[in-house]
Each structure stands twice: as C-alpha cells, then as structure tokens.
Design a protein around this motif. Structure first.
Motif, PDB file in Angstrom:
ATOM      1  N   ARG A 136       0.830  -1.214   0.000  1.00 38.34           N
ATOM      2  CA  ARG A 136       0.000   0.000   0.000  1.00 38.34           C
ATOM      3  C   ARG A 136       0.863   1.262   0.000  1.00 38.34           C
ATOM      4  N   ALA A 137       2.005   1.218   0.671  1.00 44.58           N
ATOM      5  CA  ALA A 137       2.904   2.376   0.692  1.00 44.58           C
ATOM      6  C   ALA A 137       3.373   2.725  -0.715  1.00 44.58           C
ATOM      7  N   ALA A 138       3.548   1.698  -1.546  1.00 50.69           N
ATOM      8  CA  ALA A 138       4.026   1.921  -2.918  1.00 50.69           C
ATOM      9  C   ALA A 138       2.890   2.195  -3.889  1.00 50.69           C
ATOM     10  N   GLY A 139       1.650   2.260  -3.385  1.00 51.78           N
ATOM     11  CA  GLY A 139       0.520   2.627  -4.227  1.00 51.78           C
ATOM     12  C   GLY A 139      -0.255   1.468  -4.808  1.00 51.78           C
ATOM     13  N   LEU A 140       0.034   0.234  -4.381  1.00 53.87           N
ATOM     14  CA  LEU A 140      -0.698  -0.914  -4.896  1.00 53.87           C
ATOM     15  C   LEU A 140      -2.063  -1.014  -4.213  1.00 53.87           C
ATOM     16  N   GLN A 141      -3.069  -1.328  -4.993  1.00 52.19           N
ATOM     17  CA  GLN A 141      -4.432  -1.426  -4.494  1.00 52.19           C
ATOM     18  C   GLN A 141      -4.769  -2.890  -4.216  1.00 52.19           C
ATOM     19  N   LEU A 142      -4.984  -3.212  -2.960  1.00 55.43           N
ATOM     20  CA  LEU A 142      -5.263  -4.581  -2.554  1.00 55.43           C
ATOM     21  C   LEU A 142      -6.755  -4.787  -2.347  1.00 55.43           C
ATOM     22  N   ILE A 143      -7.209  -6.003  -2.650  1.00 54.83           N
ATOM     23  CA  ILE A 143      -8.618  -6.353  -2.503  1.00 54.83           C
ATOM     24  C   ILE A 143      -8.726  -7.453  -1.455  1.00 54.83           C
ATOM     25  N   ASP A 144      -9.619  -7.278  -0.499  1.00 58.10           N
ATOM     26  CA  ASP A 144      -9.796  -8.268   0.564  1.00 58.10           C
ATOM     27  C   ASP A 144     -10.048  -9.658  -0.018  1.00 58.10           C
ATOM     28  N   GLY A 145      -9.298 -10.635   0.487  1.00 61.99           N
ATOM     29  CA  GLY A 145      -9.487 -12.018   0.065  1.00 61.99           C
ATOM     30  C   GLY A 145      -8.800 -12.382  -1.229  1.00 61.99           C
ATOM     31  N   LYS A 146      -8.160 -11.412  -1.875  1.00 58.50           N
ATOM     32  CA  LYS A 146      -7.480 -11.661  -3.141  1.00 58.50           C
ATOM     33  C   LYS A 146      -5.962 -11.655  -2.934  1.00 58.50           C
ATOM     34  N   PRO A 147      -5.220 -12.402  -3.771  1.00 61.92           N
ATOM     35  CA  PRO A 147      -3.760 -12.365  -3.662  1.00 61.92           C
ATOM     36  C   PRO A 147      -3.217 -10.966  -3.903  1.00 61.92           C
ATOM     37  N   GLY A 148      -2.049 -10.702  -3.334  1.00 64.70           N
ATOM     38  CA  GLY A 148      -1.380  -9.440  -3.575  1.00 64.70           C
ATOM     39  C   GLY A 148      -0.479  -9.517  -4.794  1.00 64.70           C
ATOM     40  N   PHE A 149       0.500  -8.622  -4.834  1.00 62.83           N
ATOM     41  CA  PHE A 149       1.405  -8.504  -5.973  1.00 62.83           C
ATOM     42  C   PHE A 149       2.830  -8.857  -5.538  1.00 62.83           C
ATOM     43  N   PHE A 150       3.715  -9.023  -6.532  1.00 56.95           N
ATOM     44  CA  PHE A 150       5.124  -9.139  -6.198  1.00 56.95           C
ATOM     45  C   PHE A 150       5.506  -7.881  -5.405  1.00 56.95           C
ATOM     46  N   TRP A 151       6.248  -8.044  -4.311  1.00 62.94           N
ATOM     47  CA  TRP A 151       6.389  -6.904  -3.397  1.00 62.94           C
ATOM     48  C   TRP A 151       7.828  -6.556  -3.004  1.00 62.94           C
ATOM     49  N   CYS A 152       8.816  -7.062  -3.742  1.00 63.53           N
ATOM     50  CA  CYS A 152      10.209  -6.772  -3.363  1.00 63.53           C
ATOM     51  C   CYS A 152      10.531  -5.278  -3.436  1.00 63.53           C
ATOM     52  N   MET A 153      10.076  -4.587  -4.491  1.00 60.36           N
ATOM     53  CA  MET A 153      10.348  -3.153  -4.598  1.00 60.36           C
ATOM     54  C   MET A 153       9.458  -2.358  -3.652  1.00 60.36           C
ATOM     55  N   ALA A 154       8.243  -2.819  -3.435  1.00 59.89           N
ATOM     56  CA  ALA A 154       7.378  -2.157  -2.457  1.00 59.89           C
ATOM     57  C   ALA A 154       8.039  -2.183  -1.075  1.00 59.89           C
ATOM     58  N   PHE A 155       8.691  -3.286  -0.749  1.00 62.88           N
ATOM     59  CA  PHE A 155       9.417  -3.400   0.521  1.00 62.88           C
ATOM     60  C   PHE A 155      10.540  -2.362   0.593  1.00 62.88           C
ATOM     61  N   VAL A 156      11.309  -2.242  -0.473  1.00 65.92           N
ATOM     62  CA  VAL A 156      12.404  -1.259  -0.504  1.00 65.92           C
ATOM     63  C   VAL A 156      11.855   0.150  -0.331  1.00 65.92           C
ATOM     64  N   TYR A 157      10.790   0.472  -1.075  1.00 66.45           N
ATOM     65  CA  TYR A 157      10.223   1.820  -0.983  1.00 66.45           C
ATOM     66  C   TYR A 157       9.708   2.094   0.426  1.00 66.45           C
ATOM     67  N   TRP A 158       9.011   1.129   1.029  1.00 67.40           N
ATOM     68  CA  TRP A 158       8.489   1.306   2.390  1.00 67.40           C
ATOM     69  C   TRP A 158       9.618   1.588   3.380  1.00 67.40           C
ATOM     70  N   CYS A 159      10.736   0.893   3.233  1.00 71.54           N
ATOM     71  CA  CYS A 159      11.881   1.119   4.130  1.00 71.54           C
ATOM     72  C   CYS A 159      12.408   2.539   3.991  1.00 71.54           C
ATOM     73  N   PHE A 160      12.518   3.024   2.768  1.00 68.50           N
ATOM     74  CA  PHE A 160      12.964   4.408   2.563  1.00 68.50           C
ATOM     75  C   PHE A 160      11.943   5.392   3.117  1.00 68.50           C
ATOM     76  N   LEU A 161      10.675   5.082   2.950  1.00 63.54           N
ATOM     77  CA  LEU A 161       9.624   5.975   3.443  1.00 63.54           C
ATOM     78  C   LEU A 161       9.680   6.062   4.967  1.00 63.54           C
ATOM     79  N   GLN A 162       9.892   4.932   5.628  1.00 61.75           N
ATOM     80  CA  GLN A 162      10.023   4.945   7.089  1.00 61.75           C
ATOM     81  C   GLN A 162      11.269   5.707   7.509  1.00 61.75           C
ATOM     82  N   ALA A 163      12.341   5.542   6.758  1.00 59.07           N
ATOM     83  CA  ALA A 163      13.602   6.218   7.083  1.00 59.07           C
ATOM     84  C   ALA A 163      13.458   7.729   6.993  1.00 59.07           C
ATOM     85  N   GLY A 164      12.602   8.196   6.078  1.00 58.64           N
ATOM     86  CA  GLY A 164      12.405   9.629   5.894  1.00 58.64           C
ATOM     87  C   GLY A 164      11.206  10.176   6.643  1.00 58.64           C
ATOM     88  N   ASN A 165      10.653   9.370   7.561  1.00 57.33           N
ATOM     89  CA  ASN A 165       9.480   9.802   8.336  1.00 57.33           C
ATOM     90  C   ASN A 165       8.344  10.283   7.445  1.00 57.33           C
TER      91      ASN A 165
END
Length: 257
Positions: free
Chosen positions: A123-152
């Motif tokens: 969600r931090a990377a802008g992906l739209q998730l639907i309840d009960g449905k699979p998500g997306f490949f998330w390796c880059m979303a993880f990287v972006y979230w870490c940078f976002l947390q680092a920058g408050n």
C-alpha cells in the motif's frame, strides 16, 4: 594485485596479466601436465581455472561459478579481495537498518503475497489490494516502504512497486545515482551498504533488495519477497549470502547513500 576491470577469459590480449594468473594458480598448487603457452589464455588454461573454481570459494565462503573465466569472484579468491565496506550513513543507512528490522516477516498465508506487514509495504508503494485476493510481487514495495520509514513519511526514492520502473525513473531524474553492472565489475568499491540492487530477468520481470555488505564484488543482501534460494517471488524477508556483481541478470545499483 588490482583487478584489471574486465573479465579475463580465452583470448585475453594482456600477456603479462595472464602470466600473473598462471603464477598465482601455480602458487596455490594448480598446474597442468599439458604445458601452457606463456602469456596465452587458451583452452588448457581455461580448464585449469575451472578446476580451481570447483575446489575453492569466494571471500564469503560461497562456491565459485565454474565457467573457466576470471571475474570478480574468482579474482578475489585467487588474489584476495578488497576490505568490506563501512556501514552507510544518511537515509540509505536508515532504510537499510529498517530493512534489517523486518527480517523474518513472512506472508500470511504463505504464497499469497499478503499479510499484515506485506500489505503495508504494498500500500505504501501505491498498490491497491482487494480483501481475500492475492497481492502482488512486493520486493520493490518493501524497498520503498523502508525508505519511506527512514524519511518519516518523505523520501527521494521513487514511489513505485516496479524494479525496472525504479531504475528507469532514477535514470530519467537523477542518472548519477545509478551504478551499472559494468561499472561495478570494474570497481566494486563503488558498491556500498544501503544501495539498492536491481535484477532484470527479462520480459519486464525483476527483483531487488538492499546491499548489506560488499567486498570485492561479493554481496550480502536483505530482500523482501524472496526465500533462502533467492527467488523473485518468495515468501518473506530474508538476508541472503548469494549475490555478486557477476550475475548476468544484474542491471546495477541505485545509490541514495
């Protein structure tokens, strides 16, 4: 002896370089019954290099690729590798620290690309998730979230869930932040902890994660959406001891250190 900045293989034209390699192999007890031609990297020398590669490891104790060529990993094993990089500072250092704090996060359920933390990354990377449905490949979303947390809540890292999209956006906006695979092979001291590696598997597929440690082109990494085998669609956040700059899928590194 410093690495010459290119892969040494059959047809190498620098005779002095080849002579030094033969001497180093001989010094480690590797010689061939078939006389080698002085200063010539031919198939006999290639076979000898392969033998060395089957019986030796890189600086991090990992098996060498058995290809008969002397790239960064075999060179470091044969001649010694550079010192391990010092820890990073700035937002990249903070992002790496946050990534390390996530080690052990797993998908829930496994193989579904979902879970409490995994959903936050996406969600931090802008992906739209639907309840009960699979998500997306998330390796880059993880990287972006870490940078976002680092920058408050703010970060110079491009907001995207796409590995190649992150590379292309950085190339367009701040190309000096990119380090290509060729540049990393020529000078692995350019690679530092906190940098983000990008793999290109073709067809738009990729994978990414943080460099945690770098020495002579050998890398230890922290990656999301992977597993112990380095999958680009794995089950959690892992520290891996398997990446290196010789990987043909490596596009390069994004540097926000």
């Amino acid at each position: 002896m410093p690495f010459p900045g290119h892969i040494i293989k059959v047809g190498e034209t620098n005779k002095l370089l080849v002579t030094e390699i033969v001497a180093a192999l001989a010094g480690r007890g590797y010689a061939t019954q078939t006389p080698l031609k002085p200063g010539i990297f031919d198939n006999n020398l290639k076979s000898l290099v392969k033998l060395y590669q089957t019986q030796n490891v890189d600086i991090f104790g990992r098996p060498l690729e058995i290809d008969g060529e002397i790239g960064r990993m075999t060179w470091g094993s044969l001649f010694g590798a550079e010192a391990v990089n010092a820890p990073p500072t700035g937002i990249a250092g903070l992002a790496l620290g946050i990534a390390i704090s996530q080690l052990g996060v797993m998908e829930q359920p496994l193989g579904f690309n979902r879970g409490d933390m995994v959903d936050k990354y996406q969600r931090a990377a802008g992906l739209q998730l639907i309840d009960g449905k699979p998500g997306f490949f998330w390796c880059m979303a993880f990287v972006y979230w870490c940078f976002l947390q680092a920058g408050n809540g703010t970060t110079p890292f491009p907001k995207t869930a796409g590995c190649l999209d992150a590379w292309n956006r950085t190339k367009k906006k701040e190309p000096t932040r990119l380090i290509t695979r060729a540049a990393a092979i020529a000078d692995p001291s350019l690679i530092a902890p906190g940098m983000v590696f990008i793999l290109d598997h073709g067809g738009g597929a990729g994978h990414t994660g943080f460099v945690r440690q770098s020495s002579g082109g050998a890398l230890k990494t922290v990656e999301g959406n992977t597993n112990v085998n380095g999958s680009n669609n794995g089950l959690g956040v892992f520290e891996l001891n398997s990446r290196n700059v010789m990987n043909k899928a490596l596009k390069g590194f994004i540097n926000f250190t």
